[in-house]
Scaffold this motif. Structure first.
Motif, PDB file in Angstrom:
ATOM      1  N   GLY A   1       4.243  -2.597   0.407  1.00  0.00           N
ATOM      2  CA  GLY A   1       3.936  -1.347  -0.309  1.00  0.00           C
ATOM      3  C   GLY A   1       4.983  -1.030  -1.365  1.00  0.00           C
TER       4      GLY A   1
ATOM      5  N   TRP B   1      -1.557  -1.310  -1.875  1.00  0.00           N
ATOM      6  CA  TRP B   1      -1.209  -1.473  -0.451  1.00  0.00           C
ATOM      7  C   TRP B   1      -0.531  -0.226   0.077  1.00  0.00           C
TER       8      TRP B   1
ATOM      9  N   SER C   1       0.160   9.107  -8.155  1.00  0.00           N
ATOM     10  CA  SER C   1      -0.305   8.261  -7.052  1.00  0.00           C
ATOM     11  C   SER C   1      -0.762   6.913  -7.620  1.00  0.00           C
ATOM     12  N   GLY C   2      -0.630   5.883  -6.821  1.00  0.00           N
ATOM     13  CA  GLY C   2      -1.024   4.551  -7.272  1.00  0.00           C
ATOM     14  C   GLY C   2      -2.491   4.527  -7.704  1.00  0.00           C
TER      15      GLY C   2
ATOM     16  N   THR D   1      12.092   4.607  -1.654  1.00  0.00           N
ATOM     17  CA  THR D   1      13.466   4.890  -1.221  1.00  0.00           C
ATOM     18  C   THR D   1      14.195   3.597  -0.856  1.00  0.00           C
TER      19      THR D   1
ATOM     20  N   GLY E   1       3.265   5.716  -7.066  1.00  0.00           N
ATOM     21  CA  GLY E   1       2.879   5.242  -5.728  1.00  0.00           C
ATOM     22  C   GLY E   1       2.442   3.785  -5.778  1.00  0.00           C
ATOM     23  N   GLY E   2       1.953   3.307  -4.661  1.00  0.00           N
ATOM     24  CA  GLY E   2       1.505   1.913  -4.608  1.00  0.00           C
ATOM     25  C   GLY E   2       0.149   1.762  -3.942  1.00  0.00           C
ATOM     26  N   GLY E   3      -0.481   2.893  -3.665  1.00  0.00           N
ATOM     27  CA  GLY E   3      -1.712   2.889  -2.878  1.00  0.00           C
ATOM     28  C   GLY E   3      -2.890   2.151  -3.512  1.00  0.00           C
TER      29      GLY E   3
ATOM     30  N   ASP F   1       5.414  -2.222   5.005  1.00  0.00           N
ATOM     31  CA  ASP F   1       6.002  -1.231   4.094  1.00  0.00           C
ATOM     32  C   ASP F   1       6.708  -1.904   2.913  1.00  0.00           C
TER      33      ASP F   1
ATOM     34  N   GLY G   1       1.540   0.781   3.582  1.00  0.00           N
ATOM     35  CA  GLY G   1       2.075   0.180   4.799  1.00  0.00           C
ATOM     36  C   GLY G   1       1.435   0.720   6.056  1.00  0.00           C
TER      37      GLY G   1
ATOM     38  N   HIS H   1      13.375   2.055   1.846  1.00  0.00           N
ATOM     39  CA  HIS H   1      13.334   2.028   3.313  1.00  0.00           C
ATOM     40  C   HIS H   1      11.908   2.123   3.824  1.00  0.00           C
ATOM     41  N   PRO H   2      11.609   1.303   4.843  1.00  0.00           N
ATOM     42  CA  PRO H   2      10.287   1.424   5.467  1.00  0.00           C
ATOM     43  C   PRO H   2      10.133   2.769   6.179  1.00  0.00           C
ATOM     44  N   TYR H   3       8.934   3.100   6.527  1.00  0.00           N
ATOM     45  CA  TYR H   3       8.576   4.351   7.213  1.00  0.00           C
ATOM     46  C   TYR H   3       8.711   5.574   6.312  1.00  0.00           C
TER      47      TYR H   3
ATOM     48  N   LYS I   1       5.269  12.703 -10.182  1.00  0.00           N
ATOM     49  CA  LYS I   1       4.805  11.759  -9.144  1.00  0.00           C
ATOM     50  C   LYS I   1       3.353  11.408  -9.453  1.00  0.00           C
TER      51      LYS I   1
HETATM   52  N1  UDP Z   1       6.872   2.693   0.905  1.00  0.00           N
HETATM   53  C1  UDP Z   1       7.919   2.601   1.820  1.00  0.00           C
HETATM   54  N2  UDP Z   1       9.060   3.325   1.591  1.00  0.00           N
HETATM   55  C2  UDP Z   1       9.207   4.153   0.542  1.00  0.00           C
HETATM   56  C3  UDP Z   1       8.112   4.260  -0.378  1.00  0.00           C
HETATM   57  C4  UDP Z   1       6.969   3.519  -0.169  1.00  0.00           C
HETATM   58  O1  UDP Z   1       7.828   1.892   2.811  1.00  0.00           O
HETATM   59  O2  UDP Z   1      10.265   4.767   0.384  1.00  0.00           O
HETATM   60  C5  UDP Z   1       5.678   1.850   1.091  1.00  0.00           C
HETATM   61  C6  UDP Z   1       4.736   2.402   2.155  1.00  0.00           C
HETATM   62  O3  UDP Z   1       4.176   1.316   2.834  1.00  0.00           O
HETATM   63  C7  UDP Z   1       3.670   3.094   1.315  1.00  0.00           C
HETATM   64  C8  UDP Z   1       3.573   2.168   0.123  1.00  0.00           C
HETATM   65  O4  UDP Z   1       4.929   1.783  -0.114  1.00  0.00           O
HETATM   66  O5  UDP Z   1       2.444   3.205   1.999  1.00  0.00           O
HETATM   67  C9  UDP Z   1       2.971   2.761  -1.114  1.00  0.00           C
HETATM   68  O6  UDP Z   1       3.436   4.063  -1.317  1.00  0.00           O
HETATM   69  P1  UDP Z   1       2.502   5.359  -1.108  1.00  0.00           P
HETATM   70  O7  UDP Z   1       1.597   5.152   0.058  1.00  0.00           O
HETATM   71  O8  UDP Z   1       3.394   6.538  -1.071  1.00  0.00           O
HETATM   72  O9  UDP Z   1       1.661   5.329  -2.450  1.00  0.00           O
HETATM   73  P2  UDP Z   1       0.578   6.379  -3.016  1.00  0.00           P
HETATM   74  O10 UDP Z   1      -0.272   6.815  -1.848  1.00  0.00           O
HETATM   75  O11 UDP Z   1       1.332   7.534  -3.619  1.00  0.00           O
HETATM   76  O12 UDP Z   1      -0.171   5.597  -4.067  1.00  0.00           O
END
Ligand code: UDP
Length: 231
Positions: free
Chosen positions: A71, A54, A10-11, A129, A49-51, A68, A56, A131-133, A8
């Protein structure tokens, strides 16, 4: 050496110092290490990840589901960048997406995930996944269960699990090993709570470590004691 891992990332780890967008050098350094693992014949799933674009849940003044989905799309952009960097290094990789987007990525199913892993390809799980949330942490835990990964390697911008946020509390201590229960009861930031519960129920250990030392990816997969082991 673990034989099958879920990595995993992180973005933020893809964005270098800028903390946003995609920094090709940062992606390249991570992919150099994924290549090393791949050469050691480790079967590798990757959740990005997508942080860096963005999240959500951040206060975007937007309806949460829409936010979401933005994201999730961010994770697809990151996943394409990782695939590109792996292919440039001669590592075969495939992006699977939890949401249909045929021109960009094949739809995720457990069967095609297994097929590609058996073919020796790195499988990148995008769109979370679907799915939102949920989060990409939850996606990492879910896909790790589905692929029977022996461990989740959690590459973060922090070098392990601490008793408090080390940026805010200078007395925060880092754990070498900690139980899932302790992570949950103390609400520690290894992965989010839902993913920690999923890992606990399915007995999948997590190794949380800093991405700023990219060799950590290989060390963690070799079972070296780095960062924090959650089990
Ligand atoms: N997200 C979502 N469902 C999921 C995975 C991700 O809605 O199954 C969206 C959610 O808005 C999340 C964004 O994608 O904030 C980016 O993912 P995450 O925050 O986990 O990224 P990271 O913090 O690991 O970079």
């Amino acid at each position: 050496m673990y034989k099958r891992v879920l990595l995993k990332i992180s973005g933020e780890a893809l964005s270098g110092d800028k903390k946003t967008n995609i920094d090709p050098d940062s992606v390249g350094k991570i992919c150099d290490r994924i290549k090393v693992l791949h050469e050691k014949e480790v079967e590798i799933g990757v959740v990005v990840g997508g942080g860096n674009f963005w999240r959500g849940r951040d206060n975007h003044d937007m309806e949460r589901t829409t936010s979401d989905y933005i994201g999730m799309l961010a994770t697809v952009m990151n996943s394409l960048a990782v695939r590109d960097a792996l292919e440039k290094r001669g590592v075969e990789a495939v992006v699977l997406a939890a949401i249909e987007m045929n021109e960009i990525a094949e739809k995720y199913t457990k069967r095609n995930m297994e097929k590609y892993l058996k073919e020796g390809k790195v499988v990148i799980f995008s769109a979370g996944t679907g799915h939102p949330y949920f989060s990409t942490d939850t996606c990492a835990a879910l896909r790790a269960c589905e692929m029977n990964a022996e461990v989740i390697l959690v590459a973060k911008t922090i070098d392990g699990v601490y008793s408090a946020d080390p940026k805010k509390d200078k007395d925060a201590i880092k754990y070498d090993t900690i139980s899932y229960n302790e992570v949950l009861s103390k609400n520690l930031q290894a992965m989010d709570l839902a993913s920690t519960v999923l890992c606990m129920e399915n007995n999948i250990p997590l190794v949380v470590f800093s991405i700023f030392e990219p060799d950590n990816i290989v060390k963690a997969a070799e079972g070296e004691t780095i960062g924090t082991l959650v089990k």
